[in-house]
Write a protein that holds these residues in place. Structure first.
Motif, PDB file in Angstrom:
ATOM      1  N   ALA B 140       1.371  -1.109  -0.039  1.00 35.55           N
ATOM      2  CA  ALA B 140      -0.191   0.395   0.291  1.00 35.55           C
ATOM      3  C   ALA B 140       0.736   1.329   0.229  1.00 35.55           C
ATOM      4  CB  ALA B 140      -1.100   0.262   1.137  1.00 35.55           C
ATOM      5  N   THR B 141       2.529   1.124   1.019  1.00 36.11           N
ATOM      6  CA  THR B 141       3.247   1.940   0.841  1.00 36.11           C
ATOM      7  C   THR B 141       3.467   2.484  -0.246  1.00 36.11           C
ATOM      8  OG1 THR B 141       3.419   2.039   3.173  1.00 36.11           O
ATOM      9  CG2 THR B 141       5.282   3.209   1.536  1.00 36.11           C
ATOM     10  N   ARG B 142       3.875   1.369  -1.687  1.00 30.84           N
ATOM     11  CA  ARG B 142       4.704   2.449  -2.889  1.00 30.84           C
ATOM     12  C   ARG B 142       3.266   1.917  -3.663  1.00 30.84           C
ATOM     13  NH1 ARG B 142       8.663   3.941  -0.910  1.00 30.84           N
ATOM     14  NH2 ARG B 142       9.255   2.150   1.339  1.00 30.84           N
ATOM     15  N   THR B 143       2.184   1.725  -3.545  1.00 26.14           N
ATOM     16  CA  THR B 143       0.653   2.499  -4.167  1.00 26.14           C
ATOM     17  C   THR B 143       0.120   3.523  -4.419  1.00 26.14           C
ATOM     18  OG1 THR B 143       0.766  -0.072  -4.340  1.00 26.14           O
ATOM     19  CG2 THR B 143      -0.904   0.363  -5.827  1.00 26.14           C
ATOM     20  N   GLY B 144       0.111   3.762  -3.163  1.00 27.15           N
ATOM     21  CA  GLY B 144      -0.999   4.927  -2.716  1.00 27.15           C
ATOM     22  C   GLY B 144      -0.759   6.269  -2.502  1.00 27.15           C
ATOM     23  N   MET B 145      -1.116   7.213  -1.758  1.00 26.80           N
ATOM     24  CA  MET B 145      -0.415   8.538  -1.609  1.00 26.80           C
ATOM     25  C   MET B 145       0.468   8.115  -0.130  1.00 26.80           C
ATOM     26  SD  MET B 145      -0.514  11.135  -3.121  1.00 26.80           S
ATOM     27  CE  MET B 145      -1.483  12.769  -2.179  1.00 26.80           C
ATOM     28  N   PRO B 146       1.863   9.290  -0.039  1.00 25.00           N
ATOM     29  CA  PRO B 146       2.380  10.000  -0.256  1.00 25.00           C
ATOM     30  C   PRO B 146       3.016   9.749  -1.322  1.00 25.00           C
ATOM     31  CG  PRO B 146       2.830  10.015   1.728  1.00 25.00           C
ATOM     32  CD  PRO B 146       1.726   9.010   1.798  1.00 25.00           C
ATOM     33  N   ASP B 147       3.805   7.970  -0.978  1.00 18.85           N
ATOM     34  CA  ASP B 147       4.586   8.118  -1.342  1.00 18.85           C
ATOM     35  C   ASP B 147       4.863   7.095  -2.710  1.00 18.85           C
ATOM     36  OD1 ASP B 147       6.861   9.734   0.303  1.00 18.85           O
ATOM     37  OD2 ASP B 147       5.637   8.219   1.241  1.00 18.85           O
ATOM     38  N   GLY B 148       3.910   6.499  -2.586  1.00 20.24           N
ATOM     39  CA  GLY B 148       3.906   5.253  -3.982  1.00 20.24           C
ATOM     40  C   GLY B 148       3.411   5.870  -5.412  1.00 20.24           C
ATOM     41  N   ILE B 149       2.853   5.025  -5.916  1.00 16.62           N
ATOM     42  CA  ILE B 149       2.965   4.969  -8.550  1.00 16.62           C
ATOM     43  C   ILE B 149       1.126   6.132  -8.219  1.00 16.62           C
ATOM     44  CG2 ILE B 149       4.755   3.278  -8.918  1.00 16.62           C
ATOM     45  CD1 ILE B 149       1.294   1.903  -9.054  1.00 16.62           C
ATOM     46  N   CYS B 150       0.407   5.941  -6.997  1.00 24.55           N
ATOM     47  CA  CYS B 150      -0.467   7.303  -7.253  1.00 24.55           C
ATOM     48  C   CYS B 150       0.338   8.823  -7.033  1.00 24.55           C
ATOM     49  CB  CYS B 150      -1.744   7.240  -6.570  1.00 24.55           C
ATOM     50  SG  CYS B 150      -2.294   5.273  -7.130  1.00 24.55           S
ATOM     51  N   ALA B 151       0.911   8.920  -6.622  1.00 24.48           N
ATOM     52  CA  ALA B 151       1.582   9.505  -5.697  1.00 24.48           C
ATOM     53  C   ALA B 151       2.723  10.477  -7.070  1.00 24.48           C
ATOM     54  CB  ALA B 151       2.543   9.529  -4.445  1.00 24.48           C
ATOM     55  N   GLY B 152       3.289   9.608  -7.739  1.00 20.80           N
ATOM     56  CA  GLY B 152       4.075   9.310  -8.743  1.00 20.80           C
ATOM     57  C   GLY B 152       2.859  10.391  -9.775  1.00 20.80           C
ATOM     58  N   GLN B 153       2.362   9.413 -10.214  1.00 19.65           N
ATOM     59  CA  GLN B 153       1.514   9.908 -11.597  1.00 19.65           C
ATOM     60  C   GLN B 153       0.505  11.414 -11.340  1.00 19.65           C
ATOM     61  OE1 GLN B 153       1.163   8.864 -14.012  1.00 19.65           O
ATOM     62  NE2 GLN B 153      -0.388   9.170 -15.420  1.00 19.65           N
ATOM     63  N   GLY B 154       0.426  11.632  -9.548  1.00 21.30           N
ATOM     64  CA  GLY B 154       0.339  12.766  -9.454  1.00 21.30           C
ATOM     65  C   GLY B 154       0.135  14.068  -9.203  1.00 21.30           C
ATOM     66  N   TRP B 155       2.035  13.841  -8.936  1.00 23.47           N
ATOM     67  CA  TRP B 155       2.751  14.872  -9.401  1.00 23.47           C
ATOM     68  C   TRP B 155       3.034  15.683 -11.030  1.00 23.47           C
ATOM     69  CZ3 TRP B 155       5.181  17.613  -6.028  1.00 23.47           C
ATOM     70  CH2 TRP B 155       5.721  17.167  -4.911  1.00 23.47           C
ATOM     71  N   GLU B 156       2.380  14.851 -11.581  1.00 17.51           N
ATOM     72  CA  GLU B 156       2.189  15.079 -13.105  1.00 17.51           C
ATOM     73  C   GLU B 156       1.018  16.545 -13.651  1.00 17.51           C
ATOM     74  OE1 GLU B 156       2.183  11.789 -15.882  1.00 17.51           O
ATOM     75  OE2 GLU B 156       4.446  11.320 -15.211  1.00 17.51           O
ATOM     76  N   SER B 157       0.015  16.056 -12.544  1.00 19.20           N
ATOM     77  CA  SER B 157      -0.766  17.254 -12.146  1.00 19.20           C
ATOM     78  C   SER B 157      -0.299  18.584 -11.426  1.00 19.20           C
ATOM     79  CB  SER B 157      -1.620  16.844 -11.375  1.00 19.20           C
ATOM     80  OG  SER B 157      -2.813  16.065 -12.375  1.00 19.20           O
ATOM     81  N   GLU B 158       0.718  18.732 -11.101  1.00 21.57           N
ATOM     82  CA  GLU B 158       1.575  19.734 -10.350  1.00 21.57           C
ATOM     83  C   GLU B 158       2.112  20.943 -10.904  1.00 21.57           C
ATOM     84  OE1 GLU B 158       1.826  20.428  -6.976  1.00 21.57           O
ATOM     85  OE2 GLU B 158       0.055  18.654  -7.144  1.00 21.57           O
ATOM     86  N   GLU B 159       2.132  21.998 -10.738  1.00 23.05           N
ATOM     87  CA  GLU B 159       2.626  23.313 -11.730  1.00 23.05           C
ATOM     88  C   GLU B 159       4.071  23.067 -11.576  1.00 23.05           C
ATOM     89  OE1 GLU B 159       0.786  27.036 -10.965  1.00 23.05           O
ATOM     90  OE2 GLU B 159      -0.251  26.829 -11.450  1.00 23.05           O
TER      91      GLU B 159
END
Lengths: 291, 291
Positions: B140-159
């Motif tokens: 779960a840690t490596r999949t979700g937020m704040p450190d997982g792949i969801c977070a990684g993809q989420g960075w692409e929506s940051e300015e």
């Protein structure tokens, strides 16, 4: 502590864990947005009510289970609102997550909340690892394939729908999770509690059909008349308003009768009835002129 | 049993569980389509290699962990290919899930595979519930937020992107999951194995950038040149082809040097090097004319 406070505290703690450290800020904000302020929190309330009726001997685990269940429910709302499903502009009286944040962030927020549900249970496992594992298995069963809410939504892509399987998985699954997880969290067998969840889910589905047919969008905080619009099978179309109300009362009576013998049986029955009465719009029980 | 066979058997068993009974048939088929035939299965191979290096004293749990990790990886590919992200028409040489089945079924297949990953671990917990809980938390840690792949993809929506956090979560997270989960499944501490996963992830990211820049779509089985097209930060743009190859060799050397002392250390080092060498396209190592 009142159940409401236990639920909100547990959800907030889970969300805060997901936002800790160096997280992407917009996705972190979307997690909050998707989970607070909440709706009626009916599923976690049922879960904790069952845990209490069963003795509630491990409150931190029960709280984690309640939060996990609500996180999965919120995730399902975020994904169901996406343009490729209901394309809903509003939810709980405010713009849906994909309208407020973007479609990519709505997909990711849903994914993150699903993951967070399971993580919340794993992190509350220390005192009772075997119960935590059973809770994770139970939550997964009611969320994924072949019997969970994913399956329920999946039925809408079939040419021929099995109506019983569709309703049981789409709406019933998380109510069965609520009753069985409440029992597991308190160290009891899950199976005797399945029928209660199943019947509450059925009552809830009928009430939801009544609200969709009879309430305005502003009452609902989301678009109304969606069942007719999408041609979805529903109790009002099948039975009429009076028939649907009679069906609701019948199913609810069966739900309450199914509660297993336990120390908190009477209190639980009272809670189920009180919650359920709020679900049916008053207009549905008004006499029809000329009848 | 060869690792490949253990991995395929465990994945097939998980998928079959998700298709059992009265499941919606198209979503059930999409689960197969999204997971087989697989790619290199590099993450579960690393996981089982680490478990072997650590003694592999609980093979059924290690196999479940390997399957769970690959299911999450496949889920991420299905969601990343969606129109709102990469809008990819192909994946592994065939139409992407949303092209083959529809966008709703791609969202649901991804959701179902995430859930299935956690359920697979819960169902393999009987002999070692505490290890299973640690595996679920780690995944779960490596999949979700704040450190997982969801977070990684989420960075692409940051300015503003934090590049280190972006790469570590987007690509590194599931490699860290691979090494740490392999250790946990075999009853060892996770922390000493994090660096290996982190460095393999970094090497993999550089190799992926090289393939994206140098290979054709038919070689890749998916669209090429996507980094340039989407303006994504990548090693080839930053360092040139020769610089990226040198970086790859440097990171890979560090990965192998980081392997903790354990019975299977030499075999694991050999396996990491053999896999890694296949990742860099041959053309990247050819001499540049005039140099």
């Amino acid at each position: 502590m009142p159940l409401t406070q236990r639920i909100e505290t547990a959800i907030q703690r889970a969300i805060a864990t997901g936002q800790a450290g160096l997280a992407p800020t917009r996705l972190a904000a979307a997690l909050d947005y998707a989970t607070a302020p909440g709706g009626a929190r009916i599923r976690p309330t049922i879960l904790l009510s069952v845990a209490r009726a069963c003795g509630d001997d491990a409150p931190p685990l029960a709280d984690a289970a309640a939060a996990a269940l609500e996180l999965i429910h919120c995730a399902s709302l975020v994904h169901d609102d996406l343009p490729c499903f209901d394309d809903a502009d509003t939810r709980r009286g405010k713009p849906s997550v994909h309208r407020a944040y973007s479609e990519p962030l709505a997909v990711l927020a849903g994914d993150s909340l699903i993951v967070m549900g399971f993580q919340t249970l794993a992190r509350a496992a220390a005192q009772h690892p075997a119960r935590a594992v059973a809770l994770i298995d139970s939550l997964a069963t009611r969320t994924g394939m072949p019997d969970g809410i994913c399956a329920g939504q999946g039925w809408e892509s079939e040419e021929t729908i099995d109506l019983a399987a569709y309703h049981r998985s789409k709406t019933g699954a998380l109510f069965i999770a609520a009753t069985t997880m409440g029992a597991i969290a308190a160290g009891q067998e899950a199976e005797p509690w399945e029928e209660l969840g199943d019947r509450i889910g059925e009552a809830f589905q009928v009430a939801d059909d009544l609200r969709d047919a009879l309430c305005s969008a502003s009452d609902l905080g989301k678009p109304a008349g969606q069942d007719d619009l999408h041609g979805r099978p529903n109790a009002v179309a099948a039975l009429g308003v009076r028939g649907a109300v009679a069906r609701f009362d019948d199913v609810l009576g069966g739900a309450i009768a199914s509660i297993p013998a336990c120390p908190g049986e009477a209190a639980l029955a009272g809670m189920v009835r009180a919650y359920a009465d709020r679900l049916v719009p008053a207009v549905a029980r008004q006499p029809v002129p000329g009848e």
